[in-house]
Write an enzyme that holds these catalytic residues in place. Structure first.
Site, PDB file in Angstrom:
ATOM      1  CG  MET A  29      35.585  40.712  27.188  1.00 36.06           C
ATOM      2  SD  MET A  29      35.899  42.357  26.515  1.00 36.06           S
ATOM      3  CE  MET A  29      37.519  42.675  27.173  1.00 36.06           C
ATOM      4  CG  PHE A  69      28.074  34.542  27.843  1.00 34.41           C
ATOM      5  CD1 PHE A  69      28.295  33.861  29.031  1.00 34.41           C
ATOM      6  CD2 PHE A  69      27.285  35.670  27.860  1.00 34.41           C
ATOM      7  CE1 PHE A  69      27.735  34.302  30.221  1.00 34.41           C
ATOM      8  CE2 PHE A  69      26.719  36.122  29.045  1.00 34.41           C
ATOM      9  CZ  PHE A  69      26.940  35.441  30.224  1.00 34.41           C
ATOM     10  CG  HIS A  79      30.466  42.915  32.552  1.00 30.85           C
ATOM     11  ND1 HIS A  79      31.821  42.784  32.734  1.00 30.85           N
ATOM     12  CD2 HIS A  79      30.080  41.865  31.788  1.00 30.85           C
ATOM     13  CE1 HIS A  79      32.236  41.698  32.103  1.00 30.85           C
ATOM     14  NE2 HIS A  79      31.205  41.123  31.520  1.00 30.85           N
ATOM     15  CB  ILE A 122      27.073  41.857  24.446  1.00 26.08           C
ATOM     16  CG1 ILE A 122      28.324  41.239  23.811  1.00 26.08           C
ATOM     17  CG2 ILE A 122      27.403  42.468  25.803  1.00 26.08           C
ATOM     18  CD1 ILE A 122      29.369  42.259  23.383  1.00 26.08           C
TER      19      ILE A 122
END
Length: 157
Positions: free
Chosen positions: A60, A25, A91, A84
């Site tokens: 995660m 990500f 979130h 992140i």
């Protein structure tokens, strides 16, 4: 009064085996962190043959896979990399907090040094700055931290 005994690590990657565990990500940022980490290992005497790159979906997933890597005894140190970036919901706070706690717990449970290079930024621009532009490369910084930790632990063991 006697001399103080000071134990310090040094940045020598020769003979050490590393896992670089990175999230996919935000890969446009994470790929730069990976490059910084690899470059750091090589500049400090490590070899490509002693580097294993493991990719997971997101932050995660990092703690569990980190634990599995730690338990293999194949690696002297693990470098955790990710990005992140805050959005408009809470979130970000949950993911950043739980990923961090999870990785710290793995290190304490397994005694494997872990360099934590997961960026937590408010903007994409901040992430890019920390992945090799204005603010250095935090992948390299996390690698230096794990190198020093490995060598300190070797001296006190």
């Amino acid at each position: 009064m006697g001399q103080l005994n000071v134990i310090e690590g040094h940045y020598d990657a020769s003979g050490l085996r590393f896992a670089i565990l990175a999230s996919r990500f935000n890969d446009f940022v994470v790929d730069r962190l990976i490059s910084g980490s690899i470059d750091c290992i090589l500049r400090h005497g490590g070899t490509k043959e002693n580097i294993t790159i493991v990719r997971v979906a997101g932050a995660m997933e990092l703690p569990l896979v980190c634990k599995k890597l730690s338990l293999t005894s194949k690696f002297d140190g693990i470098i955790i990399l990710g990005a992140i970036i805050r959005g408009s919901t809470p979130h970000f706070d949950y993911v950043a907090s739980e990923a961090t706690k999870g990785v710290v717990n793995v290190s304490l449970q397994t005694d494997v040094p872990i360099g934590f290079g997961v960026l937590t930024t408010d903007t994409i621009e901040q992430a890019i700055e920390r992945a090799g532009s204005k603010a250095g490369n935090k992948g390299s910084d996390a690698t230096l931290a794990v190198l020093e930790s490995i060598r300190v632990i070797q001296k006190i063991s």
